[in-house]
Design a protein around this motif. Structure first.
Motif, PDB file in Angstrom:
ATOM      1  N   GLY A 186       0.818  -1.206   0.000  1.00 41.55           N
ATOM      2  CA  GLY A 186       0.000   0.000   0.000  1.00 41.55           C
ATOM      3  C   GLY A 186       0.850   1.254   0.000  1.00 41.55           C
ATOM      4  O   GLY A 186       0.400   2.325  -0.407  1.00 41.55           O
ATOM      5  N   GLY A 187       2.093   1.135   0.477  1.00 42.97           N
ATOM      6  CA  GLY A 187       3.045   2.231   0.396  1.00 42.97           C
ATOM      7  C   GLY A 187       2.801   3.412   1.307  1.00 42.97           C
ATOM      8  O   GLY A 187       3.406   4.468   1.128  1.00 42.97           O
ATOM      9  N   ILE A 188       1.926   3.264   2.302  1.00 43.45           N
ATOM     10  CA  ILE A 188       1.617   4.392   3.185  1.00 43.45           C
ATOM     11  C   ILE A 188       2.562   4.447   4.369  1.00 43.45           C
ATOM     12  O   ILE A 188       3.075   5.500   4.736  1.00 43.45           O
ATOM     13  N   GLU A 189       2.848   3.303   4.966  1.00 41.85           N
ATOM     14  CA  GLU A 189       3.668   3.228   6.173  1.00 41.85           C
ATOM     15  C   GLU A 189       4.973   2.506   5.871  1.00 41.85           C
ATOM     16  O   GLU A 189       5.009   1.539   5.121  1.00 41.85           O
ATOM     17  N   THR A 190       6.075   3.004   6.457  1.00 44.88           N
ATOM     18  CA  THR A 190       7.363   2.336   6.315  1.00 44.88           C
ATOM     19  C   THR A 190       7.704   1.599   7.605  1.00 44.88           C
ATOM     20  O   THR A 190       7.265   1.985   8.687  1.00 44.88           O
ATOM     21  N   ALA A 191       8.494   0.562   7.486  1.00 45.05           N
ATOM     22  CA  ALA A 191       8.789  -0.310   8.622  1.00 45.05           C
ATOM     23  C   ALA A 191       9.853   0.280   9.529  1.00 45.05           C
ATOM     24  O   ALA A 191      10.811   0.903   9.072  1.00 45.05           O
ATOM     25  N   GLN A 192       9.687   0.055  10.817  1.00 39.13           N
ATOM     26  CA  GLN A 192      10.688   0.368  11.832  1.00 39.13           C
ATOM     27  C   GLN A 192      11.025  -0.924  12.563  1.00 39.13           C
ATOM     28  O   GLN A 192      10.128  -1.632  13.019  1.00 39.13           O
ATOM     29  N   LEU A 193      12.299  -1.238  12.664  1.00 43.61           N
ATOM     30  CA  LEU A 193      12.722  -2.468  13.320  1.00 43.61           C
ATOM     31  C   LEU A 193      13.108  -2.213  14.770  1.00 43.61           C
ATOM     32  O   LEU A 193      13.629  -1.155  15.110  1.00 43.61           O
ATOM     33  N   ASP A 194      12.843  -3.201  15.605  1.00 42.35           N
ATOM     34  CA  ASP A 194      13.213  -3.122  17.009  1.00 42.35           C
ATOM     35  C   ASP A 194      13.544  -4.530  17.486  1.00 42.35           C
ATOM     36  O   ASP A 194      13.287  -5.510  16.799  1.00 42.35           O
ATOM     37  N   ILE A 195      14.134  -4.620  18.678  1.00 38.31           N
ATOM     38  CA  ILE A 195      14.459  -5.909  19.271  1.00 38.31           C
ATOM     39  C   ILE A 195      13.349  -6.266  20.256  1.00 38.31           C
ATOM     40  O   ILE A 195      13.018  -5.490  21.145  1.00 38.31           O
ATOM     41  N   ALA A 196      12.751  -7.440  20.068  1.00 39.68           N
ATOM     42  CA  ALA A 196      11.653  -7.894  20.927  1.00 39.68           C
ATOM     43  C   ALA A 196      12.094  -9.082  21.755  1.00 39.68           C
ATOM     44  O   ALA A 196      12.959  -9.867  21.349  1.00 39.68           O
ATOM     45  N   VAL A 217      13.492 -16.982  27.415  1.00 40.18           N
ATOM     46  CA  VAL A 217      13.214 -15.721  26.732  1.00 40.18           C
ATOM     47  C   VAL A 217      14.380 -15.434  25.790  1.00 40.18           C
ATOM     48  O   VAL A 217      15.538 -15.413  26.211  1.00 40.18           O
ATOM     49  N   GLU A 218      14.074 -15.246  24.516  1.00 36.99           N
ATOM     50  CA  GLU A 218      15.103 -14.994  23.516  1.00 36.99           C
ATOM     51  C   GLU A 218      14.815 -13.675  22.809  1.00 36.99           C
ATOM     52  O   GLU A 218      13.670 -13.216  22.773  1.00 36.99           O
ATOM     53  N   MET A 219      15.856 -13.090  22.232  1.00 39.64           N
ATOM     54  CA  MET A 219      15.738 -11.799  21.568  1.00 39.64           C
ATOM     55  C   MET A 219      15.610 -12.013  20.063  1.00 39.64           C
ATOM     56  O   MET A 219      16.275 -12.876  19.476  1.00 39.64           O
ATOM     57  N   VAL A 220      14.764 -11.225  19.423  1.00 39.27           N
ATOM     58  CA  VAL A 220      14.528 -11.381  17.989  1.00 39.27           C
ATOM     59  C   VAL A 220      14.198 -10.015  17.387  1.00 39.27           C
ATOM     60  O   VAL A 220      13.651  -9.137  18.059  1.00 39.27           O
ATOM     61  N   THR A 221      14.553  -9.831  16.115  1.00 37.03           N
ATOM     62  CA  THR A 221      14.252  -8.597  15.399  1.00 37.03           C
ATOM     63  C   THR A 221      12.836  -8.660  14.836  1.00 37.03           C
ATOM     64  O   THR A 221      12.474  -9.638  14.158  1.00 37.03           O
ATOM     65  N   GLU A 222      12.034  -7.646  15.133  1.00 39.73           N
ATOM     66  CA  GLU A 222      10.670  -7.570  14.618  1.00 39.73           C
ATOM     67  C   GLU A 222      10.376  -6.149  14.190  1.00 39.73           C
ATOM     68  O   GLU A 222      10.921  -5.191  14.744  1.00 39.73           O
ATOM     69  N   CYS A 279       4.457  -6.163  13.357  1.00 35.45           N
ATOM     70  CA  CYS A 279       4.423  -7.553  13.801  1.00 35.45           C
ATOM     71  C   CYS A 279       4.579  -7.653  15.312  1.00 35.45           C
ATOM     72  O   CYS A 279       3.992  -8.529  15.946  1.00 35.45           O
ATOM     73  N   ARG A 280       5.356  -6.748  15.886  1.00 35.62           N
ATOM     74  CA  ARG A 280       5.564  -6.784  17.334  1.00 35.62           C
ATOM     75  C   ARG A 280       4.256  -6.525  18.071  1.00 35.62           C
ATOM     76  O   ARG A 280       3.944  -7.195  19.057  1.00 35.62           O
ATOM     77  N   VAL A 281       3.495  -5.566  17.580  1.00 35.56           N
ATOM     78  CA  VAL A 281       2.208  -5.263  18.214  1.00 35.56           C
ATOM     79  C   VAL A 281       1.227  -6.410  17.993  1.00 35.56           C
ATOM     80  O   VAL A 281       0.537  -6.853  18.913  1.00 35.56           O
ATOM     81  N   GLY A 282       1.176  -6.936  16.763  1.00 37.77           N
ATOM     82  CA  GLY A 282       0.237  -8.001  16.465  1.00 37.77           C
ATOM     83  C   GLY A 282       0.522  -9.298  17.198  1.00 37.77           C
ATOM     84  O   GLY A 282      -0.388 -10.058  17.505  1.00 37.77           O
ATOM     85  N   GLY A 283       1.796  -9.556  17.514  1.00 42.51           N
ATOM     86  CA  GLY A 283       2.153 -10.802  18.164  1.00 42.51           C
ATOM     87  C   GLY A 283       2.447 -10.681  19.634  1.00 42.51           C
ATOM     88  O   GLY A 283       2.959 -11.627  20.251  1.00 42.51           O
ATOM     89  N   ARG A 284       2.117  -9.536  20.234  1.00 46.33           N
ATOM     90  CA  ARG A 284       2.453  -9.320  21.637  1.00 46.33           C
ATOM     91  C   ARG A 284       1.804 -10.387  22.532  1.00 46.33           C
ATOM     92  O   ARG A 284       0.622 -10.672  22.422  1.00 46.33           O
ATOM     93  N   GLY A 285       2.603 -10.947  23.422  1.00 50.40           N
ATOM     94  CA  GLY A 285       2.083 -11.911  24.375  1.00 50.40           C
ATOM     95  C   GLY A 285       2.038 -13.337  23.866  1.00 50.40           C
ATOM     96  O   GLY A 285       1.723 -14.254  24.622  1.00 50.40           O
TER      97      GLY A 285
END
Length: 228
Positions: free
Chosen positions: A129-139, A151-156, A160-166
């Motif tokens: 859709g080209g409206i929003e650009t991705a920002q990466l963070d460590i989850a 508990v392991e660290m992963v790039t999201e 996706c981080r919000v959608g997969g929280r918990g």
């Protein structure tokens, strides 16, 4: 109020602990609060935002608009309670997944090829859709392994981080399903694992686009299926 939870106004506790108690008793898990409400509750503390952020090192989850796009810049969401820091010893028991330094963060991003491990998008790349650009963070991801939970660290990316929280990742289940595959399926899967990539067929891509359509548009496609 739960009798086990002390009053947040008590001067017997430090600011971080009082902030935890305020979140529990005045805000509530899953609810939104504003920076103004927080500062009004602690007018004597000039850096109350920092004291609240300290709770994250004790596994408290507090989302900002960086984590949850539905929030405004002035809003935050109290997602989940962590360690009961008002109890003896809990405030000093730092989480094993406390804040990383810049070197650790860079190593994780390099390990994950600077891509979201959920959807594969790169930082700055546009979503469909080209409206929003991705920002990466460590989850921090909770992983269920044969020997227990870790508990392991992963790039999201933020989406996706919000959608997969918990959500919990079950490696045991993955290994079990892998064991039930045929030799041919395992060989194909091994090729994907080796390349850390797989190409989706035209039909799979079309299915993904169909699933993302609004209901009326899906009905239009559904009515045309099977027509020459």
């Amino acid at each position: 109020m739960n009798a086990d939870i002390p009053p947040w106004q008590s001067g017997s506790y430090g600011t971080m602990v009082r902030c935890a108690l305020w979140l529990l008793t005045e805000v509530g898990e899953g609810e939104i609060f504003t920076k103004t409400q927080l500062r009004e509750a602690f007018p004597e503390t000039s850096q109350i935002d920092r004291r609240m952020r300290d709770l994250r090192t004790h596994d408290w989850v507090i989302a900002t608009n960086r984590d949850d796009p539905t929030l405004s810049p002035s809003e935050q969401r109290f997602v989940k309670k962590g360690a009961e820091v008002w109890k003896p010893g809990q405030a000093r028991a730092k989480s094993a997944t406390a804040a990383m330094n810049a070197t650790q963060r860079r190593e994780i991003l390099d390990r994950d090829d600077h891509l979201c491990r959920i959807c594969g998008i790169a930082a700055g790349e546009s979503y469909d859709g080209g409206i929003e650009t991705a920002q990466l963070d460590i989850a921090r991801r909770e992983v269920l392994k044969p020997g227990g939970t870790a508990v392991e660290m992963v790039t999201e990316c933020r989406r996706c981080r919000v959608g997969g929280r918990g959500q919990q990742t079950d490696v045991t289940d993955v290994l079990s399903r892998l064991g039930r595959m045929s030799a041919v399926e395992r060989q194909l899967f091994a090729q994907w694992v080796e390349a850390d990539h797989r190409d989706f067929s035209a039909m799979e891509r079309l299915w993904g686009e169909y699933r993302s359509l609004p209901a009326e548009s899906r009905e239009t496609v559904r009515s045309s299926v099977g027509r020459p």
